[in-house]
Design a protein around this motif. Sequence first.
Motif, PDB file in Angstrom:
ATOM      1  N   LEU A   4      40.131   3.995  54.616  1.00 35.48           N
ATOM      2  CA  LEU A   4      41.346   3.964  55.434  1.00 35.48           C
ATOM      3  C   LEU A   4      42.548   4.177  54.536  1.00 35.48           C
ATOM      4  CD1 LEU A   4      40.643   0.941  57.815  1.00 35.48           C
ATOM      5  CD2 LEU A   4      40.742   3.361  58.449  1.00 35.48           C
ATOM      6  N   TYR A   5      43.393   5.122  54.906  1.00 30.04           N
ATOM      7  CA  TYR A   5      44.595   5.416  54.135  1.00 30.04           C
ATOM      8  C   TYR A   5      45.761   5.500  55.103  1.00 30.04           C
ATOM      9  CZ  TYR A   5      47.720   7.613  50.765  1.00 30.04           C
ATOM     10  OH  TYR A   5      48.770   7.891  49.921  1.00 30.04           O
ATOM     11  N   GLY A   6      46.650   4.500  55.029  1.00 26.63           N
ATOM     12  CA  GLY A   6      47.779   4.453  55.956  1.00 26.63           C
ATOM     13  C   GLY A   6      47.335   4.310  57.389  1.00 26.63           C
ATOM     14  N   GLY A   7      46.212   3.623  57.573  1.00 26.51           N
ATOM     15  CA  GLY A   7      45.694   3.423  58.916  1.00 26.51           C
ATOM     16  C   GLY A   7      44.867   4.574  59.448  1.00 26.51           C
ATOM     17  N   THR A   8      44.751   5.640  58.668  1.00 30.99           N
ATOM     18  CA  THR A   8      43.975   6.813  59.084  1.00 30.99           C
ATOM     19  C   THR A   8      42.684   6.885  58.289  1.00 30.99           C
ATOM     20  OG1 THR A   8      46.015   8.012  59.575  1.00 30.99           O
ATOM     21  CG2 THR A   8      44.006   9.324  59.318  1.00 30.99           C
ATOM     22  N   VAL A   9      41.574   7.162  58.967  1.00 35.42           N
ATOM     23  CA  VAL A   9      40.291   7.267  58.286  1.00 35.42           C
ATOM     24  C   VAL A   9      40.158   8.660  57.685  1.00 35.42           C
ATOM     25  CG1 VAL A   9      39.013   8.022  60.337  1.00 35.42           C
ATOM     26  CG2 VAL A   9      37.805   6.861  58.496  1.00 35.42           C
ATOM     27  N   ARG A  10      39.656   8.708  56.459  1.00 35.02           N
ATOM     28  CA  ARG A  10      39.467   9.991  55.788  1.00 35.02           C
ATOM     29  C   ARG A  10      38.286   9.888  54.821  1.00 35.02           C
ATOM     30  NH1 ARG A  10      44.705  11.224  52.291  1.00 35.02           N
ATOM     31  NH2 ARG A  10      45.603  11.097  54.387  1.00 35.02           N
ATOM     32  N   PRO A  11      37.702  11.029  54.427  1.00 30.65           N
ATOM     33  CA  PRO A  11      36.568  10.989  53.491  1.00 30.65           C
ATOM     34  C   PRO A  11      36.973  10.366  52.158  1.00 30.65           C
ATOM     35  CG  PRO A  11      36.746  13.135  54.532  1.00 30.65           C
ATOM     36  CD  PRO A  11      38.002  12.397  54.869  1.00 30.65           C
ATOM     37  N   LEU A  12      36.055   9.630  51.576  1.00 31.06           N
ATOM     38  CA  LEU A  12      36.295   9.029  50.265  1.00 31.06           C
ATOM     39  C   LEU A  12      36.212  10.129  49.211  1.00 31.06           C
ATOM     40  CD1 LEU A  12      36.766   6.082  49.300  1.00 31.06           C
ATOM     41  CD2 LEU A  12      34.330   5.975  48.770  1.00 31.06           C
ATOM     42  N   SER A  13      37.209  10.224  48.362  1.00 27.72           N
ATOM     43  CA  SER A  13      37.258  11.297  47.364  1.00 27.72           C
ATOM     44  C   SER A  13      36.321  11.009  46.202  1.00 27.72           C
ATOM     45  CB  SER A  13      38.684  11.457  46.824  1.00 27.72           C
ATOM     46  OG  SER A  13      39.046  10.322  46.041  1.00 27.72           O
ATOM     47  N   ARG A  14      36.019  12.047  45.451  1.00 25.43           N
ATOM     48  CA  ARG A  14      35.185  11.872  44.252  1.00 25.43           C
ATOM     49  C   ARG A  14      35.847  10.928  43.260  1.00 25.43           C
ATOM     50  NH1 ARG A  14      33.687  17.912  42.387  1.00 25.43           N
ATOM     51  NH2 ARG A  14      35.858  18.205  42.959  1.00 25.43           N
ATOM     52  N   ARG A  15      37.157  11.055  43.118  1.00 28.33           N
ATOM     53  CA  ARG A  15      37.868  10.175  42.180  1.00 28.33           C
ATOM     54  C   ARG A  15      37.746   8.714  42.621  1.00 28.33           C
ATOM     55  NH1 ARG A  15      42.113  10.828  38.693  1.00 28.33           N
ATOM     56  NH2 ARG A  15      40.977  12.751  38.180  1.00 28.33           N
ATOM     57  N   ALA A  16      37.865   8.465  43.932  1.00 27.21           N
ATOM     58  CA  ALA A  16      37.754   7.096  44.436  1.00 27.21           C
ATOM     59  C   ALA A  16      36.357   6.543  44.216  1.00 27.21           C
ATOM     60  CB  ALA A  16      38.103   7.061  45.923  1.00 27.21           C
ATOM     61  N   ILE A  17      35.332   7.373  44.433  1.00 25.37           N
ATOM     62  CA  ILE A  17      33.954   6.932  44.192  1.00 25.37           C
ATOM     63  C   ILE A  17      33.749   6.624  42.713  1.00 25.37           C
ATOM     64  CG2 ILE A  17      31.528   7.654  44.232  1.00 25.37           C
ATOM     65  CD1 ILE A  17      32.190   9.294  46.743  1.00 25.37           C
ATOM     66  N   GLU A  18      34.252   7.487  41.866  1.00 24.45           N
ATOM     67  CA  GLU A  18      34.128   7.275  40.425  1.00 24.45           C
ATOM     68  C   GLU A  18      34.820   5.985  40.004  1.00 24.45           C
ATOM     69  OE1 GLU A  18      34.429   9.969  36.384  1.00 24.45           O
ATOM     70  OE2 GLU A  18      35.697  10.485  38.092  1.00 24.45           O
ATOM     71  N   ASN A  19      36.006   5.741  40.558  1.00 19.20           N
ATOM     72  CA  ASN A  19      36.757   4.533  40.210  1.00 19.20           C
ATOM     73  C   ASN A  19      36.039   3.263  40.645  1.00 19.20           C
ATOM     74  OD1 ASN A  19      38.795   6.027  39.052  1.00 19.20           O
ATOM     75  ND2 ASN A  19      40.132   5.969  40.841  1.00 19.20           N
ATOM     76  N   LEU A  20      35.421   3.288  41.821  1.00 20.44           N
ATOM     77  CA  LEU A  20      34.746   2.067  42.279  1.00 20.44           C
ATOM     78  C   LEU A  20      33.490   1.801  41.458  1.00 20.44           C
ATOM     79  CD1 LEU A  20      32.014   2.311  44.312  1.00 20.44           C
ATOM     80  CD2 LEU A  20      33.711   3.325  45.825  1.00 20.44           C
ATOM     81  N   VAL A  21      32.787   2.856  41.021  1.00 19.24           N
ATOM     82  CA  VAL A  21      31.624   2.668  40.142  1.00 19.24           C
ATOM     83  C   VAL A  21      32.063   2.040  38.825  1.00 19.24           C
ATOM     84  CG1 VAL A  21      29.861   3.853  38.771  1.00 19.24           C
ATOM     85  CG2 VAL A  21      30.234   4.499  41.145  1.00 19.24           C
ATOM     86  N   THR A  22      33.143   2.562  38.258  1.00 23.57           N
ATOM     87  CA  THR A  22      33.662   2.017  36.992  1.00 23.57           C
ATOM     88  C   THR A  22      34.092   0.569  37.161  1.00 23.57           C
ATOM     89  OG1 THR A  22      34.440   4.218  36.343  1.00 23.57           O
ATOM     90  CG2 THR A  22      35.366   2.332  35.165  1.00 23.57           C
ATOM     91  N   LYS A  23      34.744   0.261  38.271  1.00 22.57           N
ATOM     92  CA  LYS A  23      35.232  -1.099  38.538  1.00 22.57           C
ATOM     93  C   LYS A  23      34.077  -2.098  38.607  1.00 22.57           C
ATOM     94  CE  LYS A  23      36.176  -2.092  42.784  1.00 22.57           C
ATOM     95  NZ  LYS A  23      36.814  -2.140  44.126  1.00 22.57           N
ATOM     96  N   TYR A  24      33.065  -1.784  39.367  1.00 26.14           N
ATOM     97  CA  TYR A  24      31.958  -2.721  39.555  1.00 26.14           C
ATOM     98  C   TYR A  24      31.105  -2.865  38.291  1.00 26.14           C
ATOM     99  CZ  TYR A  24      32.854  -2.915  44.594  1.00 26.14           C
ATOM    100  OH  TYR A  24      33.411  -3.122  45.829  1.00 26.14           O
ATOM    101  N   THR A  25      30.848  -1.763  37.610  1.00 26.04           N
ATOM    102  CA  THR A  25      30.027  -1.850  36.402  1.00 26.04           C
ATOM    103  C   THR A  25      30.772  -2.580  35.285  1.00 26.04           C
ATOM    104  OG1 THR A  25      30.738   0.405  35.793  1.00 26.04           O
ATOM    105  CG2 THR A  25      28.599   0.166  36.883  1.00 26.04           C
TER     106      THR A  25
END
Length: 376
Positions: A280-301
């Motif tokens: 959700l971005y500004g209340g609008t649903v949109r596909p999760l970007s590659r950068r966002a996926i990469e960032n969440l993997v880095t965050k959790y690991t």
Amino acid sequence: MALTPEELQILQRIENQLKDMPFYVIEYVRSKKRAGLSPDTLLQYLYRYQHFFQWLLREGLTDAKDTPSIPYSVLAELKKENVELYLEYLKEESIPHEKESVKKRGQAVVALSVNALKSLFNYLTKETEDEDGESYFYRNVMSKIVLHTKRETASRRAQKISSVILNEHEIHDFLQFIEHAYEATLASGLARHRFNRDKERDLAILSLFLGSGIRLGETARILVKKINLKKQLIDIKRKGSKEDTVRVMDQAIQHLKAYLDIRESRYPGSNDVPFLFVTLYGGTVRPLSRRAIENLVTKYTAAFAQGEGMSPHKLRHSFAADFIRNGGSIVLLRDQLGHSNIETTSLYTNLSNKDNEQVLTRMTENRLKQVNKERQ
């Protein structure tokens, strides 16, 4: 064919770059797009061509007034010495950088430039056709350029990779940590709220990397309609726009099912988005970007290791190593990972040193036994 916002943005950047390119580069890009070369690769190549053409203009190797005006005859007449001077310039050019006063290009960028130019010259000398049915020119100076890179054995490369991947026990512990312990590491209520909103989605992403070995870009482009939970199969798009079907481990399927069950209620409007992973971005649903996926993997690991995080590619390595450890063949792993060359896959046969260590231990024990027998 559905395109992610990132892919649409890349295509727009390609069109913007083409506005300042000679006609033969435009022809090259159109041809390679039809042949299935990824837009991301084409965009990177265009950046390298822009740099190369600017260098030609500065060095006076063409009488053209700007990049679009550079004729292909300039490329046909380039000497090997000219290209080698350009490569030296690439390696030595100082690049502005925020943290460092002087920054030089890495070997990877130089190699990318060489590959980009080789691809363009091969096209111009082999695939083009003028009014007489002949290629634009035939002298390919780039065929004389050999880029010397540091060599290392497969075993050495495997040792370096194995030091930064999750082993079979850590894979289980990592997913358990995200599911049951990660929330306790968050200090603010907002962070905990966001984690609980995205928990099923993020677990599905992490579990999918570790339960199938697919790439970051492939993950970002998964379509909901291409998932078969019952058969544990997902249709994906590989490099070069190749269609493929990948088998997924049961645990990852269970996490995917849990995410799909809450997807619309947690991300209202997601039923209208064809891509599997959304935000959700500004209340609008949109596909999760590659950068966002990469960032969440880095965050959790990083939270799991209490140190430096890992990339999605390292999770892919982790899956591959575990596949081999559990008796999977190199041919099956090649197909699972989507490698076009089995030599790339063979790297993973060296990732686990347990068998090697056990053989050497048995050899030592047997030699000691032989020595003891002789002494008796």
